[in-house]
Design an enzyme around this catalytic site. Sequence first.
Site, PDB file in Angstrom:
ATOM      1  N   HIS A  67       5.211  -6.773  -8.074  1.00 19.10           N
ATOM      2  CA  HIS A  67       4.524  -6.241  -9.312  1.00 19.10           C
ATOM      3  C   HIS A  67       5.104  -7.106 -10.675  1.00 19.10           C
ATOM      4  O   HIS A  67       4.314  -7.214 -11.562  1.00 19.10           O
ATOM      5  CB  HIS A  67       5.146  -4.756  -9.670  1.00 19.10           C
ATOM      6  CG  HIS A  67       4.492  -3.621  -8.712  1.00 19.10           C
ATOM      7  ND1 HIS A  67       5.495  -2.846  -7.862  1.00 19.10           N
ATOM      8  CD2 HIS A  67       3.445  -3.511  -8.078  1.00 19.10           C
ATOM      9  CE1 HIS A  67       4.752  -2.294  -6.777  1.00 19.10           C
ATOM     10  NE2 HIS A  67       3.546  -2.575  -6.964  1.00 19.10           N
ATOM     11  N   ARG A 116      -2.965  -8.910  -2.349  1.00 19.86           N
ATOM     12  CA  ARG A 116      -1.822  -9.530  -1.612  1.00 19.86           C
ATOM     13  C   ARG A 116      -2.484 -10.026  -0.086  1.00 19.86           C
ATOM     14  O   ARG A 116      -2.230 -11.261   0.234  1.00 19.86           O
ATOM     15  CB  ARG A 116      -0.660  -8.498  -1.181  1.00 19.86           C
ATOM     16  CG  ARG A 116       0.208  -8.332  -2.206  1.00 19.86           C
ATOM     17  CD  ARG A 116       0.974  -7.046  -1.702  1.00 19.86           C
ATOM     18  NE  ARG A 116      -0.055  -5.825  -1.515  1.00 19.86           N
ATOM     19  CZ  ARG A 116       0.483  -4.561  -1.100  1.00 19.86           C
ATOM     20  NH1 ARG A 116       1.807  -4.408  -1.429  1.00 19.86           N
ATOM     21  NH2 ARG A 116      -0.541  -3.780  -0.546  1.00 19.86           N
ATOM     22  N   SER A 147       5.839  -1.527  -2.135  1.00 16.12           N
ATOM     23  CA  SER A 147       6.775  -0.529  -2.057  1.00 16.12           C
ATOM     24  C   SER A 147       6.796   0.475  -0.991  1.00 16.12           C
ATOM     25  O   SER A 147       8.190   0.797  -0.732  1.00 16.12           O
ATOM     26  CB  SER A 147       6.120   0.267  -3.150  1.00 16.12           C
ATOM     27  OG  SER A 147       5.797  -0.065  -4.514  1.00 16.12           O
ATOM     28  N   LYS A 150      -0.390   9.851  -2.604  1.00 17.78           N
ATOM     29  CA  LYS A 150       1.016   9.460  -2.247  1.00 17.78           C
ATOM     30  C   LYS A 150       1.981  10.777  -3.018  1.00 17.78           C
ATOM     31  O   LYS A 150       1.698  11.312  -3.740  1.00 17.78           O
ATOM     32  CB  LYS A 150       1.296   8.471  -2.964  1.00 17.78           C
ATOM     33  CG  LYS A 150       0.246   7.055  -2.295  1.00 17.78           C
ATOM     34  CD  LYS A 150       1.011   5.677  -2.917  1.00 17.78           C
ATOM     35  CE  LYS A 150      -0.051   4.602  -2.440  1.00 17.78           C
ATOM     36  NZ  LYS A 150       0.224   3.387  -3.157  1.00 17.78           N
TER      37      LYS A 150
HETATM   38  O1  PNS Z   1      -0.217   1.537  -6.812  1.00 17.84           O
HETATM   39  P1  PNS Z   1      -1.542   2.332  -6.379  1.00 17.84           P
HETATM   40  O2  PNS Z   1      -1.009   3.740  -5.694  1.00 17.84           O
HETATM   41  O3  PNS Z   1      -2.151   1.825  -5.385  1.00 17.84           O
HETATM   42  O4  PNS Z   1      -2.467   2.774  -7.596  1.00 17.84           O
HETATM   43  C1  PNS Z   1      -3.657   3.551  -7.395  1.00 17.84           C
HETATM   44  C2  PNS Z   1      -3.977   4.075  -8.433  1.00 17.84           C
HETATM   45  C3  PNS Z   1      -2.904   5.018  -9.380  1.00 17.84           C
HETATM   46  C4  PNS Z   1      -4.457   2.936  -9.661  1.00 17.84           C
HETATM   47  C5  PNS Z   1      -5.341   4.825  -8.249  1.00 17.84           C
HETATM   48  O5  PNS Z   1      -5.073   5.922  -7.354  1.00 17.84           O
HETATM   49  C6  PNS Z   1      -5.756   5.538  -9.675  1.00 17.84           C
HETATM   50  O6  PNS Z   1      -6.356   4.953 -10.406  1.00 17.84           O
HETATM   51  N1  PNS Z   1      -5.677   6.954 -10.125  1.00 17.84           N
HETATM   52  C7  PNS Z   1      -5.952   7.616 -11.341  1.00 17.84           C
HETATM   53  C8  PNS Z   1      -7.102   8.415 -10.816  1.00 17.84           C
HETATM   54  C9  PNS Z   1      -8.303   7.860 -10.906  1.00 17.84           C
HETATM   55  O7  PNS Z   1      -9.020   7.229 -11.867  1.00 17.84           O
HETATM   56  N2  PNS Z   1      -9.089   7.766  -9.697  1.00 17.84           N
HETATM   57  C10 PNS Z   1     -10.469   6.947  -9.400  1.00 17.84           C
HETATM   58  C11 PNS Z   1     -10.043   5.687  -9.336  1.00 17.84           C
HETATM   59  S1  PNS Z   1     -11.158   4.979  -8.136  1.00 17.84           S
END
Ligand code: PNS
Length: 161
Positions: A17, A90, A128, A41
């Site tokens: 990150h 990645r 993570s 999560k």
């Molecule tokens: O690090 P992560 O867990 O892969 O991040 C995922 C994240 C938090 C970026 C994604 O779940 C997100 O954007 N959540 C916010 C809610 C939202 O907009 N959901 C629709 C996205 S397609």
Amino acid sequence: MKTVLYPGSFDPFTNGHLDLVERAGLLFDRVIVGVAVNAAKSPIFTMQERCDLIRESCAALEHVEVVAIDGLLVDSLERLGADAVLRGLRAFSDFEYELQMALLNRNLKRQCETIFMMPTLKNSFVSSTLVKEVARLGGNYQEYVPMPVARALGKKLGVEK
Ligand code: PNS
């Protein structure tokens, strides 16, 4: 003035990150790290802890802000005045999920563009989830995360060395 929003759950923030934040800083005037809730999560660090650890890890970097975000990502993008979303890629295995999110976000808001960046090879296998697993099982996790995160993770999991 170009701003990019780098969203993620960052539980915890890793060297991968950090690598991306540094790279984004070379291309954008302002990098906002958006600490978000991923409904799929259950984080071990609270939102406040994650934000504080990222701030500490990025203390030496200019033009980096850390904010907690909630709700739809596309709404945060607009509210924060960001021009694009940044996500890390990645491996091929990341691609399907990332493509789906990028296209869905663009469908929700036509002007929502997602930019993908690759970390350096040595950070390409760091996640993570795996860092937490290595730490829980007594392995050497310190080399995959910034120092403040290593300390906090050791304390949180009761595996301080
Ligand atoms: O690090 P992560 O867990 O892969 O991040 C995922 C994240 C938090 C970026 C994604 O779940 C997100 O954007 N959540 C916010 C809610 C939202 O907009 N959901 C629709 C996205 S397609």
